[in-house]
Design an enzyme around this catalytic site. Structure first.
Site, PDB file in Angstrom:
ATOM      1  N   ARG A 247       0.860  -1.183   0.000  1.00  0.00           N
ATOM      2  CA  ARG A 247       0.000   0.000   0.000  1.00  0.00           C
ATOM      3  C   ARG A 247       0.893   1.228   0.000  1.00  0.00           C
ATOM      4  O   ARG A 247       1.906   1.279   0.716  1.00  0.00           O
ATOM      5  CB  ARG A 247      -0.891   0.024   1.246  1.00  0.00           C
ATOM      6  CG  ARG A 247      -2.071  -0.940   1.213  1.00  0.00           C
ATOM      7  CD  ARG A 247      -3.115  -0.529   0.163  1.00  0.00           C
ATOM      8  NE  ARG A 247      -4.260  -1.427   0.133  1.00  0.00           N
ATOM      9  CZ  ARG A 247      -4.364  -2.517  -0.628  1.00  0.00           C
ATOM     10  NH1 ARG A 247      -3.381  -2.854  -1.452  1.00  0.00           N
ATOM     11  NH2 ARG A 247      -5.464  -3.252  -0.596  1.00  0.00           N
TER      12      ARG A 247
ATOM     13  N   GLU B  73      -3.263   7.422  -4.164  1.00  0.00           N
ATOM     14  CA  GLU B  73      -3.755   6.808  -5.384  1.00  0.00           C
ATOM     15  C   GLU B  73      -5.115   7.363  -5.804  1.00  0.00           C
ATOM     16  O   GLU B  73      -5.970   7.532  -4.924  1.00  0.00           O
ATOM     17  CB  GLU B  73      -3.908   5.301  -5.094  1.00  0.00           C
ATOM     18  CG  GLU B  73      -3.205   4.429  -6.086  1.00  0.00           C
ATOM     19  CD  GLU B  73      -3.151   3.004  -5.602  1.00  0.00           C
ATOM     20  OE1 GLU B  73      -2.235   2.675  -4.821  1.00  0.00           O
ATOM     21  OE2 GLU B  73      -4.029   2.234  -5.993  1.00  0.00           O
TER      22      GLU B  73
ATOM     23  N   HIS C  36      -1.465  -0.081  -9.903  1.00  0.00           N
ATOM     24  CA  HIS C  36      -2.025  -1.049  -8.937  1.00  0.00           C
ATOM     25  C   HIS C  36      -2.541  -2.319  -9.638  1.00  0.00           C
ATOM     26  O   HIS C  36      -3.731  -2.645  -9.575  1.00  0.00           O
ATOM     27  CB  HIS C  36      -3.142  -0.401  -8.111  1.00  0.00           C
ATOM     28  CG  HIS C  36      -3.363  -1.081  -6.791  1.00  0.00           C
ATOM     29  ND1 HIS C  36      -3.798  -0.433  -5.657  1.00  0.00           N
ATOM     30  CD2 HIS C  36      -3.207  -2.381  -6.412  1.00  0.00           C
ATOM     31  CE1 HIS C  36      -3.910  -1.287  -4.656  1.00  0.00           C
ATOM     32  NE2 HIS C  36      -3.558  -2.490  -5.089  1.00  0.00           N
TER      33      HIS C  36
END
Ligand code: DGY
Length: 311
Positions: free
Chosen positions: A230, A259, A277
């Site tokens: 993350r 993000e 991602h």
């Protein structure tokens, strides 16, 4: 069984919603439904499931997250309200480890830089010192977070002859350490002795900015940072600073602090690989992820046992 009303925040692919039989009513966010009637919620890992959202669904019994990381959910609050929360562990281990290794190889061997160089018409013939990179068999890989994905990365690294060290809240079993040829080390030792640091820990209050200015300062000169976990585990602004001053030689990032925003400077750096991602993005895995998320809801209502509750 009474009819169950399921709120699915985004349409799920791979025909997975057809697994719900007629005992389930499916609603989307902009459908006409009464909040009081929703018993199950299926968010994506990018949907914030806040206290407010939970409170707005008073009959909610289960939150089935599409994804293994569940930092998007106020888990403690859901738990305090007796709501079961599930995620999708196990099914995305190999694909995420594969992508991690793609980033390790890509950054260590400067694949994208070299590709751009050639496309720009700069390749004028074989050169002994062109695009020298890091030899994996001579490098130490430091794995932070030795859960399923960390271990799958270690398995791959062993095949490449790397020296593997790891840090985790809990040491893994001696048998696993032996099988993976991985040595447990304190966090500071991992930070200061790894040639490549790869992150595989969940995002929690404790791991937010786990890699910050102080940690970068302790790293080896020329370290490579890989993040498929993350974004907020790394202070992205500091990463940029240390890439700029050369202490960090390169980075492979599949996740970002804000993000889908990416620190602007990263976009102009040659020695970083930036991915949107896609750690678990194979047909095989993504189908398994959504199927598991749907089946968690079905099993919860049919047999009172979701398949993968977060404990
Ligand atoms: C997850 O499931 O948490 C991953 O980030 C998906 O790639």
């Amino acid at each position: 069984m009474e009819k169950v009303n399921v709120l699915i925040l985004h349409k799920l692919p791979f025909n997975s919603e057809s697994l719900f039989d007629k005992q389930f009513n499916i609603f989307r966010y902009d459908d006409n439904f009464k909040n009081e009637e929703i018993q199950a919620l299926i968010p994506l890992l990018t949907d914030e499931v806040s206290k407010e959202l939970i409170d707005s669904l008073p009959d909610l019994k289960i939150i089935s997250n599409v994804g293994v990381g569940y930092n998007n959910i106020d888990y403690e609050y859901a738990l305090s309200k007796g709501i079961v929360v599930t995620n999708t562990p196990g099914v995305l281990t190999e694909s995420t480890a594969d992508l991690t290794f793609a980033l390790i190889l890509g950054v260590a061997r400067r694949i994208l830089e070299a590709d751009r160089f050639l496309r720009d018409g700069k390749f004028k013939g074989w050169d002994l010192t062109l695009f020298l990179g890091l030899e994996l068999s001579q490098a130490t890989l430091g794995i932070i977070g030795m859960g399923r994905i960390g271990q799958a990365v270690a398995r791959r690294a062993k095949g490449f002859g790397m020296k593997i060290i790891y840090h985790n809240r809990k040491r893994v079993s001696e048998d696993s350490e032996k099988e993976l040829s991985a040595k447990y080390v304190p966090f500071d030792e991992l930070i200061s002795t790894s040639d490549i640091i790869s992150l595989h820990c969940p995002l929690t209050k404790e791991t937010h900015h786990l890699i910050d200015k102080n940690e970068f300062l302790k790293m080896k000169d020329g370290v490579i940072i890989i993040n498929t976990a993350r974004g907020p585990v790394i202070n992205e602004k500091e990463l940029v600073n240390f890439l700029k001053n050369g202490k960090v030689k390169g980075a492979g990032l599949d996740v970002f602090e804000r993000e889908p925003e990416v620190e602007g400077d990263l976009l102009h750096m040659e020695n970083v690989i930036l991915l949107p991602h896609i750690g678990s993005a194979t047909h095989y895995t993504r189908k398994r992820i959504v199927t598991l998320a749907v089946n968690n809801v079905i099993e919860f209502f049919k047999n009172e046992r979701p398949l993968t509750p977060i404990k």
